[in-house]
Design a protein around this motif. Structure first.
Motif, PDB file in Angstrom:
ATOM      1  N   ALA A  92       0.879  -1.326   0.041  1.00 52.76           N
ATOM      2  CA  ALA A  92      -0.037   0.062  -0.120  1.00 52.76           C
ATOM      3  C   ALA A  92       0.706   1.227   0.079  1.00 52.76           C
ATOM      4  N   LEU A  93       2.014   1.195   0.468  1.00 54.34           N
ATOM      5  CA  LEU A  93       3.051   2.442   0.601  1.00 54.34           C
ATOM      6  C   LEU A  93       4.032   2.408  -0.715  1.00 54.34           C
ATOM      7  N   THR A  94       4.039   1.583  -1.542  1.00 55.38           N
ATOM      8  CA  THR A  94       4.990   1.438  -2.698  1.00 55.38           C
ATOM      9  C   THR A  94       4.113   1.229  -3.752  1.00 55.38           C
ATOM     10  N   PRO A 114       5.123   7.363   5.833  1.00 56.02           N
ATOM     11  CA  PRO A 114       4.259   8.045   6.648  1.00 56.02           C
ATOM     12  C   PRO A 114       4.779   8.339   8.064  1.00 56.02           C
ATOM     13  N   ASP A 115       5.693   9.312   8.027  1.00 55.32           N
ATOM     14  CA  ASP A 115       6.236   9.937   9.076  1.00 55.32           C
ATOM     15  C   ASP A 115       5.087  10.982   9.823  1.00 55.32           C
ATOM     16  N   GLU A 116       4.962  10.966  11.002  1.00 54.06           N
ATOM     17  CA  GLU A 116       3.917  11.704  11.700  1.00 54.06           C
ATOM     18  C   GLU A 116       4.406  13.367  11.664  1.00 54.06           C
ATOM     19  N   THR A 132      20.588   0.808  -7.774  1.00 46.32           N
ATOM     20  CA  THR A 132      19.683   1.888  -7.825  1.00 46.32           C
ATOM     21  C   THR A 132      20.342   3.086  -8.515  1.00 46.32           C
ATOM     22  N   VAL A 133      19.829   3.728  -9.574  1.00 46.95           N
ATOM     23  CA  VAL A 133      20.369   4.573 -10.512  1.00 46.95           C
ATOM     24  C   VAL A 133      19.969   6.027  -9.734  1.00 46.95           C
ATOM     25  N   ALA A 134      18.832   6.409  -9.197  1.00 42.19           N
ATOM     26  CA  ALA A 134      18.593   7.530  -8.587  1.00 42.19           C
ATOM     27  C   ALA A 134      17.721   7.409  -7.670  1.00 42.19           C
ATOM     28  N   LYS A 135      17.671   8.256  -6.639  1.00 42.65           N
ATOM     29  CA  LYS A 135      16.803   8.293  -5.324  1.00 42.65           C
ATOM     30  C   LYS A 135      16.699   9.657  -4.803  1.00 42.65           C
ATOM     31  N   HIS A 136      15.496  10.205  -4.894  1.00 45.29           N
ATOM     32  CA  HIS A 136      15.169  11.459  -4.535  1.00 45.29           C
ATOM     33  C   HIS A 136      13.849  11.589  -3.425  1.00 45.29           C
ATOM     34  N   ARG A 137      14.078  12.615  -2.597  1.00 47.90           N
ATOM     35  CA  ARG A 137      12.612  12.880  -1.942  1.00 47.90           C
ATOM     36  C   ARG A 137      11.713  13.482  -2.816  1.00 47.90           C
ATOM     37  N   ALA A 138      10.639  12.935  -2.554  1.00 48.23           N
ATOM     38  CA  ALA A 138       9.480  13.944  -3.143  1.00 48.23           C
ATOM     39  C   ALA A 138       8.486  13.881  -2.294  1.00 48.23           C
ATOM     40  N   PRO A 139       7.491  15.126  -2.813  1.00 44.89           N
ATOM     41  CA  PRO A 139       6.581  15.452  -1.709  1.00 44.89           C
ATOM     42  C   PRO A 139       5.514  14.379  -1.634  1.00 44.89           C
ATOM     43  N   VAL A 140       4.727  14.256  -0.628  1.00 45.11           N
ATOM     44  CA  VAL A 140       4.169  13.165  -0.423  1.00 45.11           C
ATOM     45  C   VAL A 140       2.772  13.179  -1.329  1.00 45.11           C
ATOM     46  N   ASN A 141       2.642  14.518  -1.951  1.00 39.48           N
ATOM     47  CA  ASN A 141       1.112  14.543  -2.762  1.00 39.48           C
ATOM     48  C   ASN A 141       1.885  14.311  -4.149  1.00 39.48           C
TER      49      ASN A 141
END
Length: 160
Positions: A92-94, A114-116, A132-141
């Motif tokens: 559900a989270l991926t 889902p960090d509080e 893993t070629v790339a990994k970035h933080r993205a907005p939850v929306n």
């Protein structure tokens, strides 16, 4: 959740309560009828992993005592329930998509965190060799669509 630093509790093997290897099983009154139930708990979890009916003893009043086979069966079943629940939560989270670009395949993933206090997502790409070629933080929306994943891959995996 469980904590690896939590000390192991002592083993107990009583007729209506067993505790062994981080698991406990307790016979409780079945609230649904006049019978009995077994509550299976894993050390470190606040809720029971499983509640199951339990059989009456020979006197048809008291519960049948536990034995090693019953305890092992309940622990196995409760472990499967927890494993299945964890897989469903992870699914559900991926979200995942396969994208082809310039002769290579990439699995593009969006993992919700889902960090509080700081909910966010991680957008990543894994190539067909498993790296893993790339990994970035993205907005939850972040809108994770095939078009968005294609654009991200074709754009060189830039931060969204």
């Amino acid at each position: 959740m469980s904590n690896e630093n939590t000390p192991a509790e002592p083993e107990v093997m009583e007729p209506t309560f067993w505790r062994k290897n981080g698991w406990s099983a307790r016979v409780i009154k079945n609230e649904e009828d006049d019978g009995w139930a077994v509550e299976i708990r894993k050390q470190g979890l606040s809720e029971p992993a499983l509640v199951s009916p339990w059989v009456m003893g020979r006197d048809k009043k008291n519960p049948k005592p536990f034995d090693a086979t019953a305890f092992a069966t309940f622990v196995k079943t409760a472990s499967e329930v927890l494993d299945r629940s964890a897989r469903q939560r992870d699914q559900a989270l991926t979200k995942k998509l396969s994208i082809a670009w310039e002769g290579r395949w990439y699995e593009v993933r969006l993992e919700l965190v889902p960090d509080e206090y700081d909910p966010h997502a991680l957008l990543s790409a894994i190539d067909d060799a498993g790296a893993t070629v790339a990994k970035h933080r993205a907005p939850v929306n972040f809108k994770f669509t095939r078009d968005a994943a294609n654009a991200w891959v074709r754009g060189g995996f830039q931060e969204p």
